[in-house]
Design an enzyme around this catalytic site. Structure first.
Site, PDB file in Angstrom:
ATOM      1  N   HIS A 162      -5.508 -35.855  -3.564  1.00  0.00           N
ATOM      2  CA  HIS A 162      -6.569 -35.882  -4.579  1.00  0.00           C
ATOM      3  C   HIS A 162      -5.969 -35.971  -5.976  1.00  0.00           C
ATOM      4  O   HIS A 162      -6.357 -36.831  -6.780  1.00  0.00           O
ATOM      5  CB  HIS A 162      -7.423 -34.614  -4.443  1.00  0.00           C
ATOM      6  CG  HIS A 162      -8.523 -34.498  -5.445  1.00  0.00           C
ATOM      7  ND1 HIS A 162      -9.845 -34.721  -5.147  1.00  0.00           N
ATOM      8  CD2 HIS A 162      -8.513 -34.170  -6.765  1.00  0.00           C
ATOM      9  CE1 HIS A 162     -10.587 -34.555  -6.218  1.00  0.00           C
ATOM     10  NE2 HIS A 162      -9.801 -34.209  -7.221  1.00  0.00           N
ATOM     11  N   GLU A 163      -5.026 -35.093  -6.267  1.00  0.00           N
ATOM     12  CA  GLU A 163      -4.439 -35.059  -7.609  1.00  0.00           C
ATOM     13  C   GLU A 163      -3.551 -36.276  -7.868  1.00  0.00           C
ATOM     14  O   GLU A 163      -3.579 -36.846  -8.967  1.00  0.00           O
ATOM     15  CB  GLU A 163      -3.637 -33.761  -7.800  1.00  0.00           C
ATOM     16  CG  GLU A 163      -4.467 -32.493  -7.748  1.00  0.00           C
ATOM     17  CD  GLU A 163      -5.539 -32.440  -8.821  1.00  0.00           C
ATOM     18  OE1 GLU A 163      -5.356 -33.063  -9.884  1.00  0.00           O
ATOM     19  OE2 GLU A 163      -6.571 -31.788  -8.596  1.00  0.00           O
ATOM     20  N   HIS A 222      -5.578 -39.345  -8.935  1.00  0.00           N
ATOM     21  CA  HIS A 222      -5.967 -39.373 -10.355  1.00  0.00           C
ATOM     22  C   HIS A 222      -4.847 -39.976 -11.200  1.00  0.00           C
ATOM     23  O   HIS A 222      -5.075 -40.849 -12.037  1.00  0.00           O
ATOM     24  CB  HIS A 222      -6.254 -37.951 -10.857  1.00  0.00           C
ATOM     25  CG  HIS A 222      -7.544 -37.370 -10.385  1.00  0.00           C
ATOM     26  ND1 HIS A 222      -8.736 -38.051 -10.445  1.00  0.00           N
ATOM     27  CD2 HIS A 222      -7.835 -36.147  -9.863  1.00  0.00           C
ATOM     28  CE1 HIS A 222      -9.707 -37.277  -9.970  1.00  0.00           C
ATOM     29  NE2 HIS A 222      -9.175 -36.128  -9.616  1.00  0.00           N
TER      30      HIS A 222
END
Length: 226
Positions: free
Chosen positions: A22-23, A26
């Site tokens: 997820h991170e 980004h």
């Protein structure tokens, strides 16, 4: 509360993968759209240690778990993005924000699809793999749905700021420094206070559970597991 070694082993791995991807997503999308902040800091990485926040990832969930909180809540170290470096800051901010939840949905789809391969794995490890896949499906969907709440600094809040008219986007963006306090208030403190008066104020959690259930059923349908 009895947390077994087996129980931890089938939750920790899916959780670490979900948060890490997820991170990293980004930072990767921000890098592709013109901002190298996360890339230069080594945050476009699948190394989970680069994304763990000592308080948000470890201490806060442990406190809530031990205090029997009605909602388990935590967060990773936010990936730094300088939106002014993006080629089209207002729209590109939306793509950067969507990258995390979208990645979690892809991981959930892959986990659900992998159920079909279980007959091919050794019998003595099939149950452990099945439990990991099941938890990966749930964790990734919960992470995606939760992060799409329209409250900055959650991804949904940044999507809303990027899409709303400026007259609405500006005051919403001003909430970002207080976003985590707002979330803790409506997800944890408000329900606990309501329970003292016999009131069910756990509305957001109920909405999240319902939304998560719909998304999981849709993914199972799409992957032939319904």
């Amino acid at each position: 509360m009895n947390i077994t070694l087996y129980g931890a082993s089938v939750w920790v791995l899916p959780l670490v993968i979900a948060i890490t991807f997820h991170e990293a997503a980004h930072g990767f999308v921000a890098h592709r759209l013109g901002d190298n902040t996360a890339f230069e800091l080594g945050r476009v990485s699948f190394n989970p240690l680069r994304h763990i926040d000592p308080f948000g990832t470890l201490t806060l969930p442990a406190i809530l778990l031990l205090s029997h909180s009605p909602f388990l809540f935590g967060y990773a170290k936010p990936v730094p993005v300088n939106f002014r470096n993006l080629r089209n800051p207002r729209i590109d901010m939306v793509w950067v924000a969507l990258a995390g939840p979208a990645t979690n949905i892809v991981l959930a789809l892959l986990a659900a699809a992998a159920f079909h391969a279980l007959p091919l794995v050794p019998e003595n490890s099939a149950q452990w793999i099945a439990d990991n896949l099941k938890n990966a499906l749930v964790i990734n969907v919960v992470l995606a749905v939760f992060n799409m709440l329209p409250i900055p600094p959650l991804d949904g809040g940044r999507v809303a700021v990027g899409l709303l008219p400026r007259v609405l986007a500006y005051p919403l963006s001003r909430l970002e420094p207080f976003g985590m306090l707002i979330l803790i208030g409506i997800l944890i403190i408000l329900p606990m206070a309501g329970s003292q008066f016999g009131l069910n104020l756990d509305v957001i959690s109920a909405i999240l559970r319902t939304s998560t259930g719909y998304v999981i059923r849709l993914i199972l349908l799409l992957t032939g597991n319904a």
